[in-house]
Design a protein around this motif. Structure first.
Motif, PDB file in Angstrom:
ATOM      1  N   GLN A  36       0.808  -1.221   0.000  1.00  0.00           N
ATOM      2  CA  GLN A  36       0.000   0.000   0.000  1.00  0.00           C
ATOM      3  C   GLN A  36       0.849   1.283   0.000  1.00  0.00           C
ATOM      4  N   PRO A  37       1.897   1.391   0.830  1.00  0.00           N
ATOM      5  CA  PRO A  37       2.716   2.622   0.791  1.00  0.00           C
ATOM      6  C   PRO A  37       3.358   2.852  -0.579  1.00  0.00           C
ATOM      7  N   TYR A  38       3.752   1.775  -1.237  1.00  0.00           N
ATOM      8  CA  TYR A  38       4.362   1.905  -2.560  1.00  0.00           C
ATOM      9  C   TYR A  38       3.309   2.259  -3.614  1.00  0.00           C
ATOM     10  N   ASN A  40       0.708   4.091  -2.933  1.00  0.00           N
ATOM     11  CA  ASN A  40       0.488   5.523  -2.711  1.00  0.00           C
ATOM     12  C   ASN A  40       1.591   6.354  -3.366  1.00  0.00           C
ATOM     13  N   LEU A  41       2.815   5.869  -3.290  1.00  0.00           N
ATOM     14  CA  LEU A  41       3.939   6.560  -3.920  1.00  0.00           C
ATOM     15  C   LEU A  41       3.768   6.593  -5.440  1.00  0.00           C
ATOM     16  N   ALA A  42       3.362   5.474  -6.017  1.00  0.00           N
ATOM     17  CA  ALA A  42       3.135   5.423  -7.464  1.00  0.00           C
ATOM     18  C   ALA A  42       2.032   6.396  -7.880  1.00  0.00           C
ATOM     19  N   ASP A  43       0.958   6.459  -7.096  1.00  0.00           N
ATOM     20  CA  ASP A  43      -0.124   7.404  -7.377  1.00  0.00           C
ATOM     21  C   ASP A  43       0.366   8.848  -7.277  1.00  0.00           C
ATOM     22  N   LEU A  44       1.167   9.136  -6.268  1.00  0.00           N
ATOM     23  CA  LEU A  44       1.700  10.483  -6.088  1.00  0.00           C
ATOM     24  C   LEU A  44       2.611  10.876  -7.249  1.00  0.00           C
ATOM     25  N   ILE A  45       3.432   9.956  -7.708  1.00  0.00           N
ATOM     26  CA  ILE A  45       4.305  10.224  -8.857  1.00  0.00           C
ATOM     27  C   ILE A  45       3.463  10.497 -10.100  1.00  0.00           C
ATOM     28  N   SER A  46       2.410   9.717 -10.307  1.00  0.00           N
ATOM     29  CA  SER A  46       1.525   9.915 -11.462  1.00  0.00           C
ATOM     30  C   SER A  46       0.871  11.293 -11.424  1.00  0.00           C
ATOM     31  N   ILE A  47       0.378  11.673 -10.281  1.00  0.00           N
ATOM     32  CA  ILE A  47      -0.262  12.990 -10.123  1.00  0.00           C
ATOM     33  C   ILE A  47       0.747  14.098 -10.366  1.00  0.00           C
ATOM     34  N   THR A  48       1.955  13.929  -9.868  1.00  0.00           N
ATOM     35  CA  THR A  48       3.005  14.935 -10.051  1.00  0.00           C
ATOM     36  C   THR A  48       3.357  15.094 -11.524  1.00  0.00           C
ATOM     37  N   LEU A  49       3.448  13.989 -12.258  1.00  0.00           N
ATOM     38  CA  LEU A  49       3.724  14.058 -13.691  1.00  0.00           C
ATOM     39  C   LEU A  49       2.616  14.806 -14.435  1.00  0.00           C
ATOM     40  N   GLU A  50       1.364  14.525 -14.072  1.00  0.00           N
ATOM     41  CA  GLU A  50       0.241  15.196 -14.720  1.00  0.00           C
ATOM     42  C   GLU A  50       0.224  16.688 -14.398  1.00  0.00           C
ATOM     43  N   LYS A  51       0.519  17.041 -13.157  1.00  0.00           N
ATOM     44  CA  LYS A  51       0.552  18.458 -12.786  1.00  0.00           C
ATOM     45  C   LYS A  51       1.696  19.194 -13.481  1.00  0.00           C
ATOM     46  N   ALA A  52       2.841  18.547 -13.609  1.00  0.00           N
ATOM     47  CA  ALA A  52       3.968  19.171 -14.315  1.00  0.00           C
ATOM     48  C   ALA A  52       3.598  19.421 -15.775  1.00  0.00           C
ATOM     49  N   ASP A  53       2.892  18.479 -16.376  1.00  0.00           N
ATOM     50  CA  ASP A  53       2.436  18.639 -17.749  1.00  0.00           C
ATOM     51  C   ASP A  53       1.449  19.805 -17.857  1.00  0.00           C
ATOM     52  N   ALA A  54       0.536  19.913 -16.901  1.00  0.00           N
ATOM     53  CA  ALA A  54      -0.435  21.014 -16.903  1.00  0.00           C
ATOM     54  C   ALA A  54       0.262  22.361 -16.733  1.00  0.00           C
ATOM     55  N   ILE A  55       1.278  22.412 -15.894  1.00  0.00           N
ATOM     56  CA  ILE A  55       2.026  23.661 -15.697  1.00  0.00           C
ATOM     57  C   ILE A  55       2.730  24.064 -16.988  1.00  0.00           C
ATOM     58  N   GLN A  56       3.340  23.122 -17.674  1.00  0.00           N
ATOM     59  CA  GLN A  56       4.003  23.431 -18.947  1.00  0.00           C
ATOM     60  C   GLN A  56       3.011  23.952 -19.978  1.00  0.00           C
ATOM     61  N   LYS A  57       1.841  23.343 -20.053  1.00  0.00           N
ATOM     62  CA  LYS A  57       0.817  23.806 -20.995  1.00  0.00           C
ATOM     63  C   LYS A  57       0.341  25.212 -20.632  1.00  0.00           C
ATOM     64  N   THR A  58       0.177  25.474 -19.350  1.00  0.00           N
ATOM     65  CA  THR A  58      -0.259  26.794 -18.899  1.00  0.00           C
ATOM     66  C   THR A  58       0.790  27.850 -19.224  1.00  0.00           C
ATOM     67  N   GLU A  59       2.048  27.539 -18.991  1.00  0.00           N
ATOM     68  CA  GLU A  59       3.126  28.490 -19.306  1.00  0.00           C
ATOM     69  C   GLU A  59       3.196  28.758 -20.802  1.00  0.00           C
ATOM     70  N   ARG A  60       3.020  27.722 -21.606  1.00  0.00           N
ATOM     71  CA  ARG A  60       3.030  27.887 -23.059  1.00  0.00           C
ATOM     72  C   ARG A  60       1.854  28.765 -23.507  1.00  0.00           C
ATOM     73  N   HIS A  61       0.680  28.523 -22.918  1.00  0.00           N
ATOM     74  CA  HIS A  61      -0.510  29.308 -23.244  1.00  0.00           C
ATOM     75  C   HIS A  61      -0.310  30.769 -22.828  1.00  0.00           C
ATOM     76  N   LEU A  62       0.266  30.996 -21.658  1.00  0.00           N
ATOM     77  CA  LEU A  62       0.527  32.354 -21.192  1.00  0.00           C
ATOM     78  C   LEU A  62       1.477  33.077 -22.137  1.00  0.00           C
ATOM     79  N   SER A  63       2.501  32.404 -22.580  1.00  0.00           N
ATOM     80  CA  SER A  63       3.456  32.994 -23.512  1.00  0.00           C
ATOM     81  C   SER A  63       2.772  33.373 -24.825  1.00  0.00           C
ATOM     82  N   GLU A  64       1.898  32.500 -25.303  1.00  0.00           N
ATOM     83  CA  GLU A  64       1.156  32.806 -26.523  1.00  0.00           C
ATOM     84  C   GLU A  64       0.240  34.006 -26.328  1.00  0.00           C
TER      85      GLU A  64
END
Length: 106
Positions: A36-38, A40-64
């Motif tokens: 279970q702890p592992y 949870n870690l896998a889920d947290l890593i997945s969420i972090t990857l998705e949030k990093a992707d969303a931040i990159q898209k937001t920064e790209r949109h802001l630049s545009e």
């Protein structure tokens, strides 16, 4: 390394498999509670990857949007199309021009 029990935990980003965490044990049985702890870690890593992707898209949109605002400002400051094109081409420091050039290079 010889293992008696193995568990695989997927790490996903937007339903795409990005990595796998492998857990193994020589003597003890792997139970849901023990991984279970592992999980949870896998889920947290997945969420972090998705949030990093969303931040990159937001920064790209802001630049545009900043580029479009610069173009709009330049258009409103010039009285005719010839003035606009000469101003745009003569000043390479225009933020929007640099952004448009980068966009076409990709």
């Amino acid at each position: 390394m010889e293992l008696d029990h193995i568990a695989f935990l997927p790490i996903r980003k937007h339903d795409t498999l990005m990595a796998i965490i492998m857990l193994g044990s020589r003597k003890r049985v792997i139970t849901s509670a023990s991984i279970q702890p592992y999980g949870n870690l896998a889920d947290l890593i997945s969420i972090t990857l998705e949030k990093a992707d969303a931040i990159q898209k937001t920064e790209r949109h802001l630049s545009e949007m900043e580029s479009l605002a610069s173009i709009n400002e330049l258009i409103s400051e010039t009285s005719d199309l010839q003035s606009f094109s000469s101003t745009a081409c003569q000043d390479p420091s225009n933020h929007w021009q640099v952004q448009l050039n980068r966009r076409f290079v990709r």
